[in-house]
Design a protein around this motif. Structure first.
Motif, mmCIF file in Angstrom:
data_model
loop_
_atom_site.group_PDB
_atom_site.id
_atom_site.type_symbol
_atom_site.label_atom_id
_atom_site.label_comp_id
_atom_site.label_asym_id
_atom_site.label_seq_id
_atom_site.Cartn_x
_atom_site.Cartn_y
_atom_site.Cartn_z
ATOM 1 N N ARG A 1 0.816 -1.202 0.000
ATOM 2 C CA ARG A 1 0.000 0.000 0.000
ATOM 3 C C ARG A 1 0.854 1.259 0.000
ATOM 4 N N ILE A 2 0.280 2.320 -0.531
ATOM 5 C CA ILE A 2 0.870 3.648 -0.402
ATOM 6 C C ILE A 2 -0.010 4.471 0.535
ATOM 7 N N LEU A 3 -1.298 4.499 0.263
ATOM 8 C CA LEU A 3 -2.228 5.163 1.177
ATOM 9 C C LEU A 3 -3.079 4.125 1.891
ATOM 10 N N GLY A 4 -4.133 3.670 1.227
ATOM 11 C CA GLY A 4 -5.049 2.744 1.874
ATOM 12 C C GLY A 4 -4.990 1.329 1.344
ATOM 13 N N GLY A 5 -4.187 1.081 0.320
ATOM 14 C CA GLY A 5 -4.082 -0.247 -0.254
ATOM 15 C C GLY A 5 -5.137 -0.550 -1.299
ATOM 16 N N VAL A 6 -5.906 0.459 -1.705
ATOM 17 C CA VAL A 6 -6.990 0.253 -2.666
ATOM 18 C C VAL A 6 -6.439 -0.136 -4.033
ATOM 19 N N CYS A 7 -5.510 0.638 -4.553
ATOM 20 C CA CYS A 7 -4.969 0.356 -5.894
ATOM 21 C C CYS A 7 -4.250 -0.986 -5.938
ATOM 22 N N ALA A 8 -3.473 -1.289 -4.926
ATOM 23 C CA ALA A 8 -2.766 -2.572 -4.890
ATOM 24 C C ALA A 8 -3.754 -3.724 -4.766
ATOM 25 N N GLY A 9 -4.809 -3.545 -4.003
ATOM 26 C CA GLY A 9 -5.824 -4.579 -3.874
ATOM 27 C C GLY A 9 -6.556 -4.827 -5.183
ATOM 28 N N ILE A 10 -6.892 -3.751 -5.888
ATOM 29 C CA ILE A 10 -7.546 -3.890 -7.192
ATOM 30 C C ILE A 10 -6.597 -4.558 -8.175
ATOM 31 N N ALA A 11 -5.327 -4.174 -8.131
ATOM 32 C CA ALA A 11 -4.339 -4.784 -9.023
ATOM 33 C C ALA A 11 -4.192 -6.281 -8.744
ATOM 34 N N GLU A 12 -4.150 -6.669 -7.486
ATOM 35 C CA GLU A 12 -4.052 -8.091 -7.139
ATOM 36 C C GLU A 12 -5.296 -8.856 -7.591
ATOM 37 N N TYR A 13 -6.449 -8.247 -7.454
ATOM 38 C CA TYR A 13 -7.704 -8.898 -7.830
ATOM 39 C C TYR A 13 -7.755 -9.176 -9.340
ATOM 40 N N PHE A 14 -7.317 -8.201 -10.144
ATOM 41 C CA PHE A 14 -7.371 -8.354 -11.596
ATOM 42 C C PHE A 14 -6.073 -8.883 -12.192
ATOM 43 N N GLY A 15 -5.044 -9.118 -11.370
ATOM 44 C CA GLY A 15 -3.771 -9.636 -11.864
ATOM 45 C C GLY A 15 -2.976 -8.604 -12.645
ATOM 46 N N LEU A 16 -3.025 -7.342 -12.206
ATOM 47 C CA LEU A 16 -2.327 -6.253 -12.881
ATOM 48 C C LEU A 16 -1.170 -5.752 -12.021
#
Length: 127
Positions: free
Chosen positions: A12-27
């Motif tokens: 995470r950088i802030l809340g982990g939202v972008c990293a979580g979305i990336a992990e979910y979609f494999g990006l």
């Protein structure tokens, strides 16, 4: 095992939202972060969407590495990336006063089109 959407606790950088979305979609998380920043500059909807996602998407309970949470920035690299983003946003805001055409309604769409064409042409031969 089914794939569920969680906020990342280790990337995470802030809340982990972008990293979580990336992990979910494999990006790649960086790609998701860049797209999110573009949505922020394209009218500001990205800020509200990030806050809503931060509230609605739960943290990954299995993703904890050492059980410690370092607060807003989980790593030194995350803090450095966010620092560069703040510098870039500040520079863009300064450009608004120094170079008024920088925020014309045609500049950003043309820039994004040019970057897209450049990426396609650069990696066209790679297969």
């Amino acid at each position: 095992m089914e794939n569920k959407l969680y906020r990342s606790t280790h990337n995470r950088i802030l809340g982990g939202v972008c990293a979580g979305i990336a992990e979910y979609f494999g990006l790649d998380p960086t790609l998701v972060r860049i797209v999110w920043i573009i949505t922020i500059f394209a009218g500001g909807a990205g800020i509200l969407a990030y806050i809503v996602a931060w509230i609605l998407i739960p943290e990954n309970p299995v993703d904890v590495i050492d059980g410690s949470d370092k607060g807003l920035f989980n790593t030194r690299a995350g803090a450095e990336v966010f620092g560069w983003i703040l510098i870039a946003v500040g520079a863009l805001l300064m450009f608004k006063f120094v170079v008024p055409w920088f925020f014309s309604r045609y500049f950003w769409p043309l820039l994004l089109i040019a970057l897209g064409i450049g990426l396609i042409l650069r990696y066209r031969g790679d297969k």
